[in-house]
Enzyme design. Sequence first.
Site, PDB file in Angstrom:
ATOM      1  N   THR A   3       0.762   8.946  -6.681  1.00 57.46           N
ATOM      2  CA  THR A   3       0.036  10.204  -6.847  1.00 57.46           C
ATOM      3  C   THR A   3       0.699  11.351  -6.096  1.00 57.46           C
ATOM      4  O   THR A   3       1.397  11.134  -5.097  1.00 57.46           O
ATOM      5  CB  THR A   3      -1.404  10.030  -6.321  1.00 57.46           C
ATOM      6  N   ASP A   4       0.430  12.566  -6.559  1.00 63.58           N
ATOM      7  CA  ASP A   4       0.937  13.749  -5.840  1.00 63.58           C
ATOM      8  C   ASP A   4       0.200  13.973  -4.514  1.00 63.58           C
ATOM      9  O   ASP A   4       0.658  14.738  -3.671  1.00 63.58           O
ATOM     10  CB  ASP A   4       0.839  15.006  -6.715  1.00 63.58           C
ATOM     11  N   GLU A   5      -0.949  13.281  -4.331  1.00 64.86           N
ATOM     12  CA  GLU A   5      -1.746  13.538  -3.124  1.00 64.86           C
ATOM     13  C   GLU A   5      -1.032  13.102  -1.846  1.00 64.86           C
ATOM     14  O   GLU A   5      -1.415  13.513  -0.757  1.00 64.86           O
ATOM     15  CB  GLU A   5      -3.109  12.839  -3.214  1.00 64.86           C
TER      16      GLU A   5
ATOM     17  N   TYR B  73      -7.731   7.775   0.881  1.00 67.57           N
ATOM     18  CA  TYR B  73      -7.083   7.407  -0.390  1.00 67.57           C
ATOM     19  C   TYR B  73      -5.598   7.763  -0.364  1.00 67.57           C
ATOM     20  O   TYR B  73      -4.732   6.911  -0.603  1.00 67.57           O
ATOM     21  CB  TYR B  73      -7.774   8.107  -1.573  1.00 67.57           C
ATOM     22  N   SER B  74      -5.290   9.028  -0.063  1.00 63.58           N
ATOM     23  CA  SER B  74      -3.882   9.437  -0.151  1.00 63.58           C
ATOM     24  C   SER B  74      -3.043   8.759   0.937  1.00 63.58           C
ATOM     25  O   SER B  74      -1.869   8.442   0.714  1.00 63.58           O
ATOM     26  CB  SER B  74      -3.733  10.961  -0.117  1.00 63.58           C
TER      27      SER B  74
ATOM     28  N   LYS C 232      -2.216   5.380  -0.415  1.00 63.58           N
ATOM     29  CA  LYS C 232      -1.168   5.466  -1.450  1.00 63.58           C
ATOM     30  C   LYS C 232       0.187   5.774  -0.790  1.00 63.58           C
ATOM     31  O   LYS C 232       1.218   5.224  -1.193  1.00 63.58           O
ATOM     32  CB  LYS C 232      -1.514   6.541  -2.492  1.00 63.58           C
TER      33      LYS C 232
ATOM     34  N   ASP D 232      -7.255 -10.604  -8.614  1.00 66.07           N
ATOM     35  CA  ASP D 232      -7.125  -9.589  -7.575  1.00 66.07           C
ATOM     36  C   ASP D 232      -5.676  -9.576  -7.079  1.00 66.07           C
ATOM     37  O   ASP D 232      -5.118 -10.639  -6.778  1.00 66.07           O
ATOM     38  CB  ASP D 232      -8.088  -9.960  -6.431  1.00 66.07           C
TER      39      ASP D 232
ATOM     40  N   HIS E 198     -11.157  18.450   2.193  1.00 64.25           N
ATOM     41  CA  HIS E 198     -10.815  18.750   0.794  1.00 64.25           C
ATOM     42  C   HIS E 198      -9.464  19.478   0.670  1.00 64.25           C
ATOM     43  O   HIS E 198      -9.332  20.626   1.100  1.00 64.25           O
ATOM     44  CB  HIS E 198     -11.934  19.627   0.224  1.00 64.25           C
TER      45      HIS E 198
ATOM     46  N   ALA F 130      -2.794  -0.838 -10.491  1.00 60.45           N
ATOM     47  CA  ALA F 130      -4.074  -1.165  -9.850  1.00 60.45           C
ATOM     48  C   ALA F 130      -4.204  -0.431  -8.528  1.00 60.45           C
ATOM     49  O   ALA F 130      -3.269  -0.407  -7.722  1.00 60.45           O
ATOM     50  CB  ALA F 130      -4.181  -2.669  -9.616  1.00 60.45           C
TER      51      ALA F 130
ATOM     52  N   THR G 291      -6.738  -2.930  -1.155  1.00 55.31           N
ATOM     53  CA  THR G 291      -6.086  -2.980  -2.474  1.00 55.31           C
ATOM     54  C   THR G 291      -4.766  -2.207  -2.490  1.00 55.31           C
ATOM     55  O   THR G 291      -3.747  -2.707  -2.960  1.00 55.31           O
ATOM     56  CB  THR G 291      -7.045  -2.425  -3.549  1.00 55.31           C
TER      57      THR G 291
HETATM   58  P1  NAD Z   1      -8.939   3.592 -12.010  1.00 53.50           P
HETATM   59  O1  NAD Z   1      -9.784   3.567 -10.782  1.00 53.50           O
HETATM   60  O2  NAD Z   1      -9.497   4.142 -13.272  1.00 53.50           O
HETATM   61  O3  NAD Z   1      -8.451   2.100 -12.349  1.00 53.50           O
HETATM   62  C1  NAD Z   1      -8.003   1.223 -11.367  1.00 53.50           C
HETATM   63  C2  NAD Z   1      -7.945  -0.172 -11.978  1.00 53.50           C
HETATM   64  O4  NAD Z   1      -7.450  -1.065 -10.976  1.00 53.50           O
HETATM   65  C3  NAD Z   1      -9.307  -0.726 -12.419  1.00 53.50           C
HETATM   66  O5  NAD Z   1      -9.196  -1.336 -13.682  1.00 53.50           O
HETATM   67  C4  NAD Z   1      -9.654  -1.729 -11.352  1.00 53.50           C
HETATM   68  O6  NAD Z   1     -10.478  -2.794 -11.822  1.00 53.50           O
HETATM   69  C5  NAD Z   1      -8.284  -2.217 -10.936  1.00 53.50           C
HETATM   70  N1  NAD Z   1      -8.276  -2.754  -9.563  1.00 53.50           N
HETATM   71  C6  NAD Z   1      -8.773  -2.172  -8.447  1.00 53.50           C
HETATM   72  N2  NAD Z   1      -8.585  -2.974  -7.385  1.00 53.50           N
HETATM   73  C7  NAD Z   1      -7.922  -4.068  -7.841  1.00 53.50           C
HETATM   74  C8  NAD Z   1      -7.423  -5.250  -7.217  1.00 53.50           C
HETATM   75  N3  NAD Z   1      -7.593  -5.461  -5.899  1.00 53.50           N
HETATM   76  N4  NAD Z   1      -6.786  -6.157  -7.982  1.00 53.50           N
HETATM   77  C9  NAD Z   1      -6.631  -5.961  -9.307  1.00 53.50           C
HETATM   78  N5  NAD Z   1      -7.088  -4.868  -9.960  1.00 53.50           N
HETATM   79  C10 NAD Z   1      -7.727  -3.930  -9.226  1.00 53.50           C
HETATM   80  O7  NAD Z   1      -7.609   4.323 -11.576  1.00 53.50           O
HETATM   81  P2  NAD Z   1      -6.687   5.345 -12.411  1.00 53.50           P
HETATM   82  O8  NAD Z   1      -7.242   6.700 -12.277  1.00 53.50           O
HETATM   83  O9  NAD Z   1      -6.417   4.789 -13.730  1.00 53.50           O
HETATM   84  O10 NAD Z   1      -5.363   5.286 -11.520  1.00 53.50           O
HETATM   85  C11 NAD Z   1      -4.375   4.298 -11.777  1.00 53.50           C
HETATM   86  C12 NAD Z   1      -3.205   4.493 -10.833  1.00 53.50           C
HETATM   87  O11 NAD Z   1      -2.649   5.789 -11.029  1.00 53.50           O
HETATM   88  C13 NAD Z   1      -3.592   4.421  -9.358  1.00 53.50           C
HETATM   89  O12 NAD Z   1      -2.567   3.780  -8.671  1.00 53.50           O
HETATM   90  C14 NAD Z   1      -3.703   5.871  -8.930  1.00 53.50           C
HETATM   91  O13 NAD Z   1      -3.419   6.021  -7.579  1.00 53.50           O
HETATM   92  C15 NAD Z   1      -2.631   6.504  -9.813  1.00 53.50           C
HETATM   93  N6  NAD Z   1      -2.827   7.923 -10.160  1.00 53.50           N
HETATM   94  C16 NAD Z   1      -4.001   8.333 -10.714  1.00 53.50           C
HETATM   95  C17 NAD Z   1      -4.138   9.678 -11.100  1.00 53.50           C
HETATM   96  C18 NAD Z   1      -5.412  10.173 -11.739  1.00 53.50           C
HETATM   97  O14 NAD Z   1      -5.554  11.386 -11.932  1.00 53.50           O
HETATM   98  N7  NAD Z   1      -6.344   9.322 -12.116  1.00 53.50           N
HETATM   99  C19 NAD Z   1      -3.091  10.567 -10.891  1.00 53.50           C
HETATM  100  C20 NAD Z   1      -1.902  10.104 -10.308  1.00 53.50           C
HETATM  101  C21 NAD Z   1      -1.777   8.777  -9.960  1.00 53.50           C
HETATM  102  O1  DAU Z   2      -3.822  14.414  -7.871  1.00 54.83           O
HETATM  103  C1  DAU Z   2      -3.910  13.112  -8.367  1.00 54.83           C
HETATM  104  C2  DAU Z   2      -5.247  12.502  -7.990  1.00 54.83           C
HETATM  105  O2  DAU Z   2      -6.217  13.127  -8.815  1.00 54.83           O
HETATM  106  C3  DAU Z   2      -5.281  10.987  -8.181  1.00 54.83           C
HETATM  107  O3  DAU Z   2      -4.375  10.393  -7.297  1.00 54.83           O
HETATM  108  C4  DAU Z   2      -6.690  10.444  -7.914  1.00 54.83           C
HETATM  109  O4  DAU Z   2      -6.728   9.047  -8.177  1.00 54.83           O
HETATM  110  C5  DAU Z   2      -7.645  11.165  -8.833  1.00 54.83           C
HETATM  111  O5  DAU Z   2      -8.980  10.737  -8.579  1.00 54.83           O
HETATM  112  C6  DAU Z   2      -7.534  12.678  -8.662  1.00 54.83           C
HETATM  113  O6  DAU Z   2      -8.041  13.071  -7.341  1.00 54.83           O
HETATM  114  P1  DAU Z   2      -8.936  14.388  -7.160  1.00 54.83           P
HETATM  115  O7  DAU Z   2      -9.696  14.245  -5.908  1.00 54.83           O
HETATM  116  O8  DAU Z   2      -8.139  15.613  -7.347  1.00 54.83           O
HETATM  117  O9  DAU Z   2      -9.915  14.227  -8.475  1.00 54.83           O
HETATM  118  P2  DAU Z   2     -11.476  14.445  -8.660  1.00 54.83           P
HETATM  119  O10 DAU Z   2     -11.749  14.414 -10.124  1.00 54.83           O
HETATM  120  O11 DAU Z   2     -12.278  13.564  -7.771  1.00 54.83           O
HETATM  121  O12 DAU Z   2     -11.700  15.941  -8.149  1.00 54.83           O
HETATM  122  C7  DAU Z   2     -11.010  17.023  -8.767  1.00 54.83           C
HETATM  123  C8  DAU Z   2     -11.418  18.296  -8.032  1.00 54.83           C
HETATM  124  O13 DAU Z   2     -12.808  18.546  -8.311  1.00 54.83           O
HETATM  125  C9  DAU Z   2     -11.324  18.199  -6.523  1.00 54.83           C
HETATM  126  O14 DAU Z   2     -10.924  19.459  -6.008  1.00 54.83           O
HETATM  127  C10 DAU Z   2     -12.729  17.861  -6.075  1.00 54.83           C
HETATM  128  C11 DAU Z   2     -13.581  18.575  -7.100  1.00 54.83           C
HETATM  129  N1  DAU Z   2     -14.892  17.935  -7.426  1.00 54.83           N
HETATM  130  C12 DAU Z   2     -14.906  16.603  -7.731  1.00 54.83           C
HETATM  131  C13 DAU Z   2     -16.098  15.976  -8.035  1.00 54.83           C
HETATM  132  C14 DAU Z   2     -16.124  14.493  -8.366  1.00 54.83           C
HETATM  133  C15 DAU Z   2     -16.047  18.699  -7.443  1.00 54.83           C
HETATM  134  O15 DAU Z   2     -16.021  19.922  -7.185  1.00 54.83           O
HETATM  135  N2  DAU Z   2     -17.221  18.071  -7.755  1.00 54.83           N
HETATM  136  C16 DAU Z   2     -17.305  16.733  -8.032  1.00 54.83           C
HETATM  137  O16 DAU Z   2     -18.432  16.228  -8.286  1.00 54.83           O
END
Ligand code: NAD
Ligand code: DAU
Length: 350
Positions: A131-133, A156-157, A160, A60, A290, A83, A101
Amino acid sequence: MQTILITGGAGFIGSHLTRHFVTKYPSYKIVNVDALTYAGNLKNLKDIEHLPNYHFIKGDITDIKLIEELFTEHQFTAVLHCAAESHVDRSITDPLAFVKTNVLGTSTLLQVAKESWKNNFSDKVFYHISTDEVYGSLGTEGFFYETTPYDPRSPYSASKASSDHMVRAFYHTYNFPIKISNCSNNYGPFHFPEKLIPLSINNIIHNKSLPIYGAGENIRDWLFVEDHVKAIDIIYHKGKIGETYNIGGYNEWKNIDLIKELCRQMDIKLNRPAGTSETLITFVKDRAGHDLRYAIDASKLKNELGWEPSLQFEEGLSRTIDWYLNNKDWLEEVTSGTYRKYYDKMYANN
Ligand code: NAD
Ligand code: DAU
């Protein structure tokens, strides 16, 4: 010799990032530390786990003693910090897990790296993946730039954004060698099916309803995960210390239009009559707070480092669907057990 600590390497983006660095740079030693939360899965790394330059440690990032021991043992020259708790909906029900975390975990890594590198920061890099959020929510016009003021609106945002601020504070206060990138929505293989695209793929396969929040008018800018990883590679190797780079797909989709395109492609791939999957679309209660629209201006990254997205969305989506259809065991495994409980609770009233 580079020894890189990747955090969260068993997650969605982290596993692509780890695979990319381990296979493209065999001379780098890569140590993946991941707590294996519900989102972490070592099956995501099966194909590379035997490689000699790859090492996994279950741990962790908030565990300062463990992180100190790892820095002492491996003498890391860089950190690629991936992570995080990453799902907005979960942050609405359990914000403190995100503070722990994303804020405490990031701060722990920064502090241990700073002490371990003992103010000799030459040739060291702490790369924070964000993230862009953090920029908030756009109206129908405009883009997020690196200079856009932070305005996070979900737990979340906000967590971050806090972590980004800590990373920058270390740069300004200690001259600590940081880089940050803020990316738009990723999609692709190994995406956990709590997020819109993989959740919808899974539900279409099982003929379950497709929950669309509100009227489906919210807009996201989608980028294929491998393009994100290529951008991180370029920024890691060529980006300037202390700088932030936005990464985006120039690929905005309203949720409802995206789901209709997904339904269209899946009907073809599943040999179902056109229009079958669309009948599963169900409008449900909107996500609290949202954000309406995200859209990244990634021109700094293009102009300074030459990165551009390589894949058209329709093709990336097709590749993604094919991956899920060819990896039903993976999907079955991650959607059994605790996922079912999460799903039933999350979508209970719809
Ligand atoms: P994810 O949730 O799929 O993976 C997160 C990983 O981190 C997992 O493997 C989890 O086990 C590990 N983790 C969580 N808490 C932990 C802790 N305390 N110690 C060690 N490991 C831990 O996330 P993702 O979608 O792959 O996102 C990865 C990174 O990219 C994040 O920082 C997220 O904010 C960023 N990001 C994601 C997106 C997206 O669209 N998914 C977009 C932009 C930025
Ligand atoms: O913009 C980057 C972010 O994108 C990352 O930082 C986050 O980690 C990642 O989870 C993602 O966030 P979003 O909230 O945009 O992703 P999500 O897939 O949860 O949702 C995408 C869009 O779809 C959002 O407008 C919410 C909507 N949604 C989502 C779910 C899960 C639905 O309408 N129905 C759903 O069941």
